[in-house]
Write a protein that holds these residues in place. Structure first.
Motif, PDB file in Angstrom:
ATOM      1  N   ALA A 195       0.813  -1.217   0.000  1.00 39.12           N
ATOM      2  CA  ALA A 195       0.000   0.000   0.000  1.00 39.12           C
ATOM      3  C   ALA A 195       0.846   1.267   0.000  1.00 39.12           C
ATOM      4  CB  ALA A 195      -0.937  -0.001   1.204  1.00 39.12           C
ATOM      5  N   TYR A 196       1.984   1.231   0.701  1.00 38.33           N
ATOM      6  CA  TYR A 196       2.840   2.413   0.785  1.00 38.33           C
ATOM      7  C   TYR A 196       4.098   2.296  -0.067  1.00 38.33           C
ATOM      8  CZ  TYR A 196       0.086   4.075   4.772  1.00 38.33           C
ATOM      9  OH  TYR A 196      -0.924   4.532   5.572  1.00 38.33           O
ATOM     10  N   ALA A 197       4.195   1.272  -0.893  1.00 42.34           N
ATOM     11  CA  ALA A 197       5.425   1.029  -1.650  1.00 42.34           C
ATOM     12  C   ALA A 197       5.750   2.163  -2.611  1.00 42.34           C
ATOM     13  CB  ALA A 197       5.320  -0.291  -2.411  1.00 42.34           C
ATOM     14  N   TYR A 198       4.742   2.887  -3.064  1.00 45.28           N
ATOM     15  CA  TYR A 198       4.973   3.968  -4.016  1.00 45.28           C
ATOM     16  C   TYR A 198       5.856   5.076  -3.447  1.00 45.28           C
ATOM     17  CZ  TYR A 198       1.811   7.165  -1.579  1.00 45.28           C
ATOM     18  OH  TYR A 198       1.242   8.001  -0.658  1.00 45.28           O
ATOM     19  N   LEU A 199       5.950   5.163  -2.116  1.00 50.51           N
ATOM     20  CA  LEU A 199       6.723   6.227  -1.488  1.00 50.51           C
ATOM     21  C   LEU A 199       8.230   5.961  -1.495  1.00 50.51           C
ATOM     22  CD1 LEU A 199       4.417   7.014   1.564  1.00 50.51           C
ATOM     23  CD2 LEU A 199       4.927   8.563  -0.334  1.00 50.51           C
ATOM     24  N   ALA A 200       8.626   4.717  -1.670  1.00 45.33           N
ATOM     25  CA  ALA A 200      10.048   4.362  -1.630  1.00 45.33           C
ATOM     26  C   ALA A 200      10.649   4.448  -3.024  1.00 45.33           C
ATOM     27  CB  ALA A 200      10.226   2.960  -1.057  1.00 45.33           C
ATOM     28  N   GLU A 201      11.739   5.168  -3.163  1.00 42.64           N
ATOM     29  CA  GLU A 201      12.416   5.288  -4.448  1.00 42.64           C
ATOM     30  C   GLU A 201      13.439   4.166  -4.620  1.00 42.64           C
ATOM     31  OE1 GLU A 201      12.822   9.704  -5.882  1.00 42.64           O
ATOM     32  OE2 GLU A 201      13.488   9.603  -3.788  1.00 42.64           O
ATOM     33  N   ASP A 202      13.390   3.496  -5.756  1.00 40.71           N
ATOM     34  CA  ASP A 202      14.349   2.441  -6.115  1.00 40.71           C
ATOM     35  C   ASP A 202      14.490   1.356  -5.052  1.00 40.71           C
ATOM     36  OD1 ASP A 202      14.961   3.760  -8.548  1.00 40.71           O
ATOM     37  OD2 ASP A 202      16.322   5.092  -7.461  1.00 40.71           O
ATOM     38  N   PRO A 203      13.374   0.775  -4.580  1.00 40.99           N
ATOM     39  CA  PRO A 203      13.490  -0.330  -3.632  1.00 40.99           C
ATOM     40  C   PRO A 203      13.895  -1.612  -4.347  1.00 40.99           C
ATOM     41  CG  PRO A 203      11.211  -0.048  -4.242  1.00 40.99           C
ATOM     42  CD  PRO A 203      11.976   1.064  -4.934  1.00 40.99           C
ATOM     43  N   PRO A 204      14.279  -2.648  -3.608  1.00 39.45           N
ATOM     44  CA  PRO A 204      14.515  -3.951  -4.243  1.00 39.45           C
ATOM     45  C   PRO A 204      13.233  -4.462  -4.892  1.00 39.45           C
ATOM     46  CG  PRO A 204      15.404  -3.902  -2.004  1.00 39.45           C
ATOM     47  CD  PRO A 204      14.576  -2.673  -2.164  1.00 39.45           C
ATOM     48  N   PRO A 205      13.342  -5.424  -5.804  1.00 35.91           N
ATOM     49  CA  PRO A 205      12.145  -5.943  -6.471  1.00 35.91           C
ATOM     50  C   PRO A 205      11.120  -6.481  -5.464  1.00 35.91           C
ATOM     51  CG  PRO A 205      14.121  -6.707  -7.577  1.00 35.91           C
ATOM     52  CD  PRO A 205      14.587  -6.036  -6.313  1.00 35.91           C
ATOM     53  N   PRO A 206       9.837  -6.295  -5.756  1.00 31.85           N
ATOM     54  CA  PRO A 206       8.804  -6.872  -4.888  1.00 31.85           C
ATOM     55  C   PRO A 206       8.951  -8.387  -4.783  1.00 31.85           C
ATOM     56  CG  PRO A 206       7.841  -5.343  -6.476  1.00 31.85           C
ATOM     57  CD  PRO A 206       9.262  -5.562  -6.892  1.00 31.85           C
ATOM     58  N   LEU A 207       8.451  -8.955  -3.709  1.00 27.77           N
ATOM     59  CA  LEU A 207       8.468 -10.407  -3.550  1.00 27.77           C
ATOM     60  C   LEU A 207       7.697 -11.071  -4.689  1.00 27.77           C
ATOM     61  CD1 LEU A 207       7.748 -10.562   0.288  1.00 27.77           C
ATOM     62  CD2 LEU A 207       9.970 -10.685  -0.833  1.00 27.77           C
ATOM     63  N   ALA A 208       6.629 -10.405  -5.141  1.00 26.61           N
ATOM     64  CA  ALA A 208       5.813 -10.964  -6.211  1.00 26.61           C
ATOM     65  C   ALA A 208       6.562 -11.032  -7.526  1.00 26.61           C
ATOM     66  CB  ALA A 208       4.547 -10.134  -6.386  1.00 26.61           C
ATOM     67  N   ALA A 209       7.610 -10.224  -7.681  1.00 26.34           N
ATOM     68  CA  ALA A 209       8.405 -10.278  -8.901  1.00 26.34           C
ATOM     69  C   ALA A 209       9.339 -11.473  -8.900  1.00 26.34           C
ATOM     70  CB  ALA A 209       9.211  -8.984  -9.062  1.00 26.34           C
ATOM     71  N   THR A 210       9.816 -11.843  -7.705  1.00 20.54           N
ATOM     72  CA  THR A 210      10.777 -12.945  -7.574  1.00 20.54           C
ATOM     73  C   THR A 210      10.091 -14.288  -7.365  1.00 20.54           C
ATOM     74  OG1 THR A 210      12.335 -11.372  -6.581  1.00 20.54           O
ATOM     75  CG2 THR A 210      12.820 -13.716  -6.293  1.00 20.54           C
ATOM     76  N   ALA A 211       8.970 -14.262  -6.650  1.00 21.91           N
ATOM     77  CA  ALA A 211       8.254 -15.514  -6.340  1.00 21.91           C
ATOM     78  C   ALA A 211       6.778 -15.376  -6.689  1.00 21.91           C
ATOM     79  CB  ALA A 211       8.434 -15.861  -4.863  1.00 21.91           C
ATOM     80  N   PRO A 212       6.441 -15.193  -7.968  1.00 18.65           N
ATOM     81  CA  PRO A 212       5.042 -14.969  -8.343  1.00 18.65           C
ATOM     82  C   PRO A 212       4.139 -16.164  -8.091  1.00 18.65           C
ATOM     83  CG  PRO A 212       6.395 -15.303 -10.300  1.00 18.65           C
ATOM     84  CD  PRO A 212       7.340 -15.182  -9.143  1.00 18.65           C
ATOM     85  N   ASP A 213       4.724 -17.357  -7.999  1.00 19.83           N
ATOM     86  CA  ASP A 213       3.922 -18.566  -7.834  1.00 19.83           C
ATOM     87  C   ASP A 213       3.428 -18.776  -6.412  1.00 19.83           C
ATOM     88  OD1 ASP A 213       6.730 -18.893  -7.356  1.00 19.83           O
ATOM     89  OD2 ASP A 213       6.389 -21.048  -7.108  1.00 19.83           O
ATOM     90  N   ILE A 214       4.026 -18.072  -5.434  1.00 21.14           N
ATOM     91  CA  ILE A 214       3.605 -18.257  -4.036  1.00 21.14           C
ATOM     92  C   ILE A 214       3.238 -16.940  -3.363  1.00 21.14           C
ATOM     93  CG2 ILE A 214       4.950 -20.378  -3.719  1.00 21.14           C
ATOM     94  CD1 ILE A 214       6.995 -18.648  -2.128  1.00 21.14           C
ATOM     95  N   THR A 215       3.137 -15.861  -4.142  1.00 24.66           N
ATOM     96  CA  THR A 215       2.888 -14.540  -3.563  1.00 24.66           C
ATOM     97  C   THR A 215       1.606 -13.927  -4.101  1.00 24.66           C
ATOM     98  OG1 THR A 215       5.286 -14.142  -3.390  1.00 24.66           O
ATOM     99  CG2 THR A 215       3.850 -12.230  -3.203  1.00 24.66           C
ATOM    100  N   VAL A 216       0.817 -13.383  -3.187  1.00 22.80           N
ATOM    101  CA  VAL A 216      -0.318 -12.535  -3.551  1.00 22.80           C
ATOM    102  C   VAL A 216       0.072 -11.097  -3.216  1.00 22.80           C
ATOM    103  CG1 VAL A 216      -2.731 -11.958  -3.139  1.00 22.80           C
ATOM    104  CG2 VAL A 216      -2.016 -14.352  -3.148  1.00 22.80           C
TER     105      VAL A 216
END
Length: 373
Positions: free
Chosen positions: A191-212
Motif C-alpha cells: 500500500a505504501y510502496a509507491y513512497l520508496a524510491e528504487d526499492p529492491p524488487p517486490p516479492l511478487a516479482a521474484t516468487a510470483p507462484d507463491i505470492t499474492v
C-alpha cells in the motif's frame, strides 16, 4: 474499534468536536478538472459502465494496471490481476480465499491494524515475529515455521507500516526461501510502496507462484479513489474471484475507468512523485522539530514512530496531546505480541506544513514534560 480506525489513518479526533474522517487528498497545486475527468473516462460509453462488470474487472482495465505494475518491478499478465475496492478489500478477499479459521499466519510483532481486524473477524491465529531495524527477524520466522504449521506470511517489505523499513534484497530472498521450504503463502502488502524510491524488487516479482501482491491508489492518489489491485498466482485467481463476487460483486466501472485513464496518461505517476516529495518535506520537518527524540521512520513516508522511555506511558501522553487537540495512535492497535511497547505513531499528512510545524512543537513539548514527571 476507534483506536484501530485512527491507527489506520482513517479517522482523527478533536476533543469537544468529535471524530472526523481523515483525508490525504490530491497534493496542493495539482488541479483536477472533474468534468473533464468524467467525460474522458466515460468516452461516450456511460451505459456500459453503469452495468454489471466482470467480477475481477474488464480486461482492458486489468491491462492498464499491468502496465503500471511494470513500473513497480512486476511483469505480469492481465489474467493474474483482480481489481478490488481498495487495498483493504484486496487483503480481505485474499484471506477469505486462501485461509480458514484457525490457520496460522506469521506477522510482524508490529503490523498494520487493518490486517489484525481481518484476522480477528476470520479467526486466524496470528503468530508475531520479532522485528529488526530493517525487517522481520528471519531466524525467528524460520524457527516459527519449523515448529508451527504456518499457512501464510503477511509482510510489508517496501515501506512498512508503522516502522517504515524497506527490507533489503538479501532478506527478501531468504524470506522467499523460508516460505517455499514450509509451503507458506506470502501476502505482500504494498500500500505504501509507491513512497520508496528504487526499492529492491517486490516479492511478487521474484516468487510470483507463491505470492499474492496487494496494493491500490487510495494512498498514492486520493482516499476517495477506491481502486485497488491484487496480483495472484494463476491457481489462486478463481477463488479470489469468487470472494469478490460474494462481497462486492465488482469494483464500480466508472471509478475504475477514471483510475485507469490516470494510469495510462501519466497522472498517477505525477501524483505519486508529488507525494514522495511532499512526504520528504514532512519527514524533514519532523526530524527538525523532534530532534533528539528517538524516531523511527522512512525518509519519504507520511508517518513516524516515536519510542518512549521505559517508564513512560503512551496512553498518558496520548491523553495529554488530546487535551491540546492533537490525535495520535499508541502502539496497541499495531501490536500482535503480548508485549505492547510504549510508543506513538505520528501521522504527518492531512494538514499544511505551517500547522504541522506547530503541532510537532507541541508534541515535543508535551513529550519532554511527560518524561520529566
Amino acid at each position: 474499534m476507534y483506536a484501530e480506525l485512527e491507527a489506520m489513518g482513517l479517522v482523527s479526533g478533536e476533543q469537544g468536536r468529535g471524530t472526523f474522517v481523515r483525508d490525504i487528498a490530491v497534493p496542493a497545486g495539482h488541479v483536477v478538472d472533474q468534468q473533464a475527468v468524467a467525460t474522458d473516462a466515460v468516452d461516450g460509453d456511460l451505459d456500459s459502465l453503469l452495468r454489471y462488470q466482470p467480477h475481477r474487472g474488464l480486461p482492458q482495465d486489468r491491462a492498464s494496471i499491468a502496465r503500471h505494475l511494470r513500473r513497480r518491478g512486476i511483469t505480469t499478465s492481465a489474467d493474474r490481476i483482480l481489481i478490488v475496492n481498495g487495498a483493504q478489500q484486496g487483503l480481505a478477499i485474499t484471506v477469505m480465499a486462501a485461509l480458514n479459521a484457525g490457520d496460522v499466519v506469521a506477522v510482524d510483532a508490529l503490523t498494520y491494524p487493518g490486517f489484525k481486524v481481518l484476522a480477528h473477524a476470520l479467526q486466524l491465529d496470528l503468530e508475531p515475529v520479532p522485528t529488526t531495524t530493517d525487517g522481520p527477524n528471519l531466524d525467528a520466522l524460520e524457527k516459527l515455521c519449523a515448529t508451527r504449521p504456518v499457512r501464510a506470511i503477511y509482510t510489508m517489505p517496501t515501506l512498512h507500516n508503522p516502522l517504515g523499513w524497506v527490507m533489503p534484497a538479501r532478506d527478501r530472498t531468504r524470506l522467499i526461501k523460508i516460505a517455499r521450504q514450509h509451503g507458506a503463502l506470502i501476502i505482500e502488502d504494498a500500500a505504501y510502496a509507491y513512497l520508496a524510491e528504487d526499492p529492491p524488487p517486490p516479492l511478487a516479482a521474484t516468487a510470483p507462484d507463491i505470492t499474492v501482491y496487494v496494493s491500490g491508489l487510495s494512498k498514492s492518489v486520493a482516499t476517495g479513489l477506491r481502486v485497488g489491485f491484487v496480483v495472484a498466482p494463476p491457481s489462486a485467481v478463481p477463488s479470489l474471484e469468487r470472494a469478490i463476487r460474494v462481497t462486492t460483486g465488482n469494483t464500480p466501472a466508472l471509478t475504475t475507468a477514471i483510475a485507469c485513464r490516470w494510469l495510462d496518461d501519466g497522472t498517477v505517476d505525477h501524483l505519486e512523485a508529488q507525494k514522495r516529495d511532499d512526504a520528504k518535506a514532512r519527514q524533514s520537518l519532523a526530524r527538525q522539530e523532534l530532534a533528539g527524540l528517538p524516531l523511527i521512520s522512512h525518509p519519504s513516508s507520511y508517518f513516524t514512530w516515536l519510542t518512549l522511555p521505559d517508564d513512560a506511558r503512551a496512553d498518558r501522553l496520548t491523553a495529554a496531546l488530546a487535551r491540546r487537540h492533537i490525535s495520535v495512535a499508541t502502539a496497541e492497535p499495531f501490536t500482535t505480541s503480548t508485549h505492547t511497547p510504549q510508543a506513538i505513531r505520528l501521522a504527518l499528512g492531512s494538514t499544511d506544513l505551517d500547522r504541522l510545524r506547530s503541532t510537532l512543537r507541541t508534541v515535543r513539548q508535551v513529550a519532554v514534560e511527560d518524561a520529566s514527571t
